[in-house]
Write an enzyme that holds these catalytic residues in place. Sequence first.
Site, mmCIF file in Angstrom:
data_model
loop_
_atom_site.group_PDB
_atom_site.id
_atom_site.type_symbol
_atom_site.label_atom_id
_atom_site.label_comp_id
_atom_site.label_asym_id
_atom_site.label_seq_id
_atom_site.Cartn_x
_atom_site.Cartn_y
_atom_site.Cartn_z
ATOM 1 N N TRP A 343 0.836 -1.211 0.000
ATOM 2 C CA TRP A 343 0.000 0.000 0.000
ATOM 3 C C TRP A 343 0.865 1.253 0.000
ATOM 4 O O TRP A 343 0.381 2.350 -0.251
ATOM 5 C CB TRP A 343 -0.966 -0.005 1.189
ATOM 6 C CG TRP A 343 -0.334 0.192 2.562
ATOM 7 C CD1 TRP A 343 0.777 -0.427 3.040
ATOM 8 C CD2 TRP A 343 -0.790 1.069 3.596
ATOM 9 N NE1 TRP A 343 1.044 -0.007 4.336
ATOM 10 C CE2 TRP A 343 0.088 0.909 4.705
ATOM 11 C CE3 TRP A 343 -1.847 1.958 3.728
ATOM 12 C CZ2 TRP A 343 -0.059 1.613 5.908
ATOM 13 C CZ3 TRP A 343 -1.991 2.654 4.931
ATOM 14 C CH2 TRP A 343 -1.109 2.487 5.995
ATOM 15 N N ASP A 344 2.156 1.085 0.243
ATOM 16 C CA ASP A 344 3.101 2.206 0.245
ATOM 17 C C ASP A 344 2.931 3.049 -1.022
ATOM 18 O O ASP A 344 2.996 4.275 -0.989
ATOM 19 C CB ASP A 344 4.551 1.690 0.290
ATOM 20 C CG ASP A 344 4.824 0.769 1.469
ATOM 21 O OD1 ASP A 344 3.907 0.036 1.860
ATOM 22 O OD2 ASP A 344 5.956 0.770 1.980
ATOM 23 N N GLU A 485 0.822 -3.217 12.674
ATOM 24 C CA GLU A 485 0.914 -4.670 12.469
ATOM 25 C C GLU A 485 1.238 -5.449 13.743
ATOM 26 O O GLU A 485 1.285 -6.676 13.718
ATOM 27 C CB GLU A 485 1.978 -4.960 11.396
ATOM 28 C CG GLU A 485 1.573 -4.443 10.024
ATOM 29 C CD GLU A 485 2.682 -4.574 8.982
ATOM 30 O OE1 GLU A 485 3.869 -4.507 9.357
ATOM 31 O OE2 GLU A 485 2.345 -4.738 7.796
ATOM 32 N N LYS A 598 2.924 -0.142 16.354
ATOM 33 C CA LYS A 598 4.075 -0.062 15.455
ATOM 34 C C LYS A 598 4.110 1.271 14.703
ATOM 35 O O LYS A 598 5.154 1.889 14.544
ATOM 36 C CB LYS A 598 3.988 -1.206 14.444
ATOM 37 C CG LYS A 598 5.132 -1.248 13.465
ATOM 38 C CD LYS A 598 4.988 -2.441 12.540
ATOM 39 C CE LYS A 598 6.180 -2.567 11.610
ATOM 40 N NZ LYS A 598 6.016 -3.668 10.654
ATOM 41 N N GLN A 599 2.952 1.682 14.201
ATOM 42 C CA GLN A 599 2.945 2.858 13.326
ATOM 43 C C GLN A 599 1.597 3.562 13.408
ATOM 44 O O GLN A 599 0.626 2.979 13.909
ATOM 45 C CB GLN A 599 3.236 2.434 11.886
ATOM 46 C CG GLN A 599 2.195 1.534 11.260
ATOM 47 C CD GLN A 599 2.733 0.738 10.086
ATOM 48 O OE1 GLN A 599 3.321 -0.324 10.283
ATOM 49 N NE2 GLN A 599 2.539 1.220 8.884
HETATM 50 O O1 IFM Z 1 3.570 -1.485 4.010
HETATM 51 C C1 IFM Z 1 4.457 -1.492 5.062
HETATM 52 C C2 IFM Z 1 3.697 -1.794 6.329
HETATM 53 O O2 IFM Z 1 2.737 -0.811 6.592
HETATM 54 C C3 IFM Z 1 4.640 -1.892 7.495
HETATM 55 N N1 IFM Z 1 5.646 -2.900 7.249
HETATM 56 C C4 IFM Z 1 6.426 -2.629 6.046
HETATM 57 C C5 IFM Z 1 5.531 -2.501 4.831
HETATM 58 C C6 IFM Z 1 6.373 -2.161 3.590
HETATM 59 O O3 IFM Z 1 6.921 -0.885 3.703
#
Ligand code: IFM
Length: 746
Positions: A343-344, A485, A598-599
């Site tokens: 999705w990046d 994640e 994580k994010q």
């Molecule tokens: O798409 C990301 C995900 O959100 C977090 N882990 C790494 C992936 C690739 O950059």
Amino acid sequence: MYRLNDWQISDDGLSEDDVLQNGNRLLTGNGYLGRRGVVDEALPSDMPATILSGIYDRHGDLWREPVNSPDPLYTLVSVDEKPLRAGDERTVSHEQALDFRYGIYSRSTSWNINGKKAAVKAQRYAHMEDVNLLCMRYVISSGGQCKINVRQGINREIKDLNGPHLGNFRYIEQSQLKQNDITQRIKGLSCETLEKKIPLSVFSALVNDKMQYIKEEKISNSDDGIFSCLTFDIVNDTEIELIIYGAINTEKECVKAAEEQIKKSLNEGWENLLKRHKAKWDKIWNTGDVVIEGDEYAQRCIRYSLYHLWIIAPRYTENGNGRALSIPARGLSGQTYKGAIFWDTEMFIAPYFRSVRPQMASQFIRYRIQTLEGAKKKAVEYGFRGAFFAWESQESGDDACSDFNVTDVFTGRPVRTYFRDKQIHISADIVYSIQEYVSHTGDTSILIEGGMELILEAARFFLSYLYYSPEHKRYEVLDVIGPDEYHERVNNNAFTNRVVLAVFEIARSYIEMFQKENPLFINDLIKRISFNDDLEFMKTVIDKFYLPQPDSRGIIEQFDGYFRHEDCSIETVRSRLKDPKEYWGCSGGVATPTQIIKQADVVTMLALFGGDYPAEIKKANLDYYEKRTEHGSSLSACMYALLYCETGSSDKAYPFFIKSAEIDITGKSKHFAGLVYIGGTHPAANGGAWLTAIHGFCGFSVCNGEIKIKPRLPSLWNKVKFTCLMRGEEFEITVTKDNYSICKKQ
Ligand code: IFM
């Protein structure tokens, strides 16, 4: 230690870690190939790589990954029979640099050979126009009488993470061409990938002056490649200049094409090739640049980030005729993450290209349209209908993500992860990005040419995934993984629910639009894919869809039950690690039972759907989640930055902007998930830096063809200038602290 100047980054490090970091930091490329910033005599342990975009192979039952081509620029010099390698015991000085205005890598290394100096200076680049071509100028200087051996050619001693990927090698030797005391030596190699038998040809040409010193020369080939071996007898201080061209081709007629490329380049010569290459970059910067006044460091970082996006953008396939390509999560910097598309691209990278090169953004969508069949297969595999896109997508839309995507550091055993099964938001991210593209460009042809079908199939997937809660009389989304994640298989993840609802809303509004503008098309489509019943159901769902709401403090719970998790600090969680490489998520992860994420997750949702929420809600959530976000993903910082800008706190956004923009400069990012190497460049963060600078600090947005600007520059910045291409016109936008102008470029 690295140094960053205007348009240049350099590093003199030689440790194992420096070599690994510089491979990424000094990457060159042209969208067709990416070449790691390692020295020309690199050993496999230095991870030399020339990664080919969109060409994948699988070795045995290991992970499928992009193909690393044999290296046509390999050059090893020996003085008095001893090979010179950067970092060997005789090394006196060493520096590598990247000119990121023109994508030119250079290195300069000197050695002490029994009291005499020998040095090598080289420059190389991936040609921006002739994308199959690599060019190198290599100068050897010797301080006195000696014998110099040069071994130059196509090196097969490269390292794959999960290889080998190539077989059926055949060497092609060309007769040498002597002209005016200059000799051109051409060598070639043809091979094919093991799994799909994709043909690959690599040619290398070596031209040198100083013929008078040549004592002996021959071509040698063995299992490690095919090389010109030259021996020079040097009598005094001399410089020998070698010009080397490499051509790589994967077309059907690749031998012919690579050979022709080499011959054409030999004819054109170094100076002219360089001129054309630079002219291409000038054109790119003419629209692609961002000029920041008042903050030199930010200026350098943003340009460096944009450079990284351009060297991996597949310009050569964007004409719309053939197969479309997209951008892998680690670009073309290696085989990390299997060279797969996440999705990046849609959420972090596409916005930049939408603004400066819409045809690239449209290619990303076409890539997804081409993988729709794979997405439909994946939905069936999991018992659903519609299109469930690959979490880690390769060329066919099959999911490269394995069920065991992490290796446990303690046992070395694979750990079951659910990224592939449960990160369903990917289908919604793609739809969201199509809508943004159409709103920016007004190009509805992409909808007619497969985009609308994709949207309806994605909607159908979510309709089949939903759960109706009779108790609450609402539709919910259960058992998912959101952007965070570390918490797998959760219910009603706020981000996921919001993007799923967006899919239904987008599908409905486009259907309404086409009913007015092109009823034939939409009615045909609905009939052809039997969407009528789904359409009725979708309308009901929209009215009864559950979106997690802010609580009495204004905080939106990331998923059902998240607040019941242990509330502790990031430090506490980190202190529980028994090994620094331990993965924080999954069943046994240190973050799993806690609120440490994580994010950016809720924050990403608020950054994307800001209009739905008042400022107090955004502030309350920023405040709550910031303390609990580890930023273990490079995608995280820019979402915080965007939301801080939106809430009027540009100075709080600034460090997050810097974190995104300097990620590939400092190399400070996670390199391991468990035992799996995840290093490389970070295109999503590169795109995120642009998003923050332009959407965040300049308050830029486009809605249905109208540009809006809301200046909110950070203290250090006085002015920002950038270009936006929109609906066939080019605008130069200048933003100051309290003013802005939008002028049509002539
Ligand atoms: O798409 C990301 C995900 O959100 C977090 N882990 C790494 C992936 C690739 O950059």
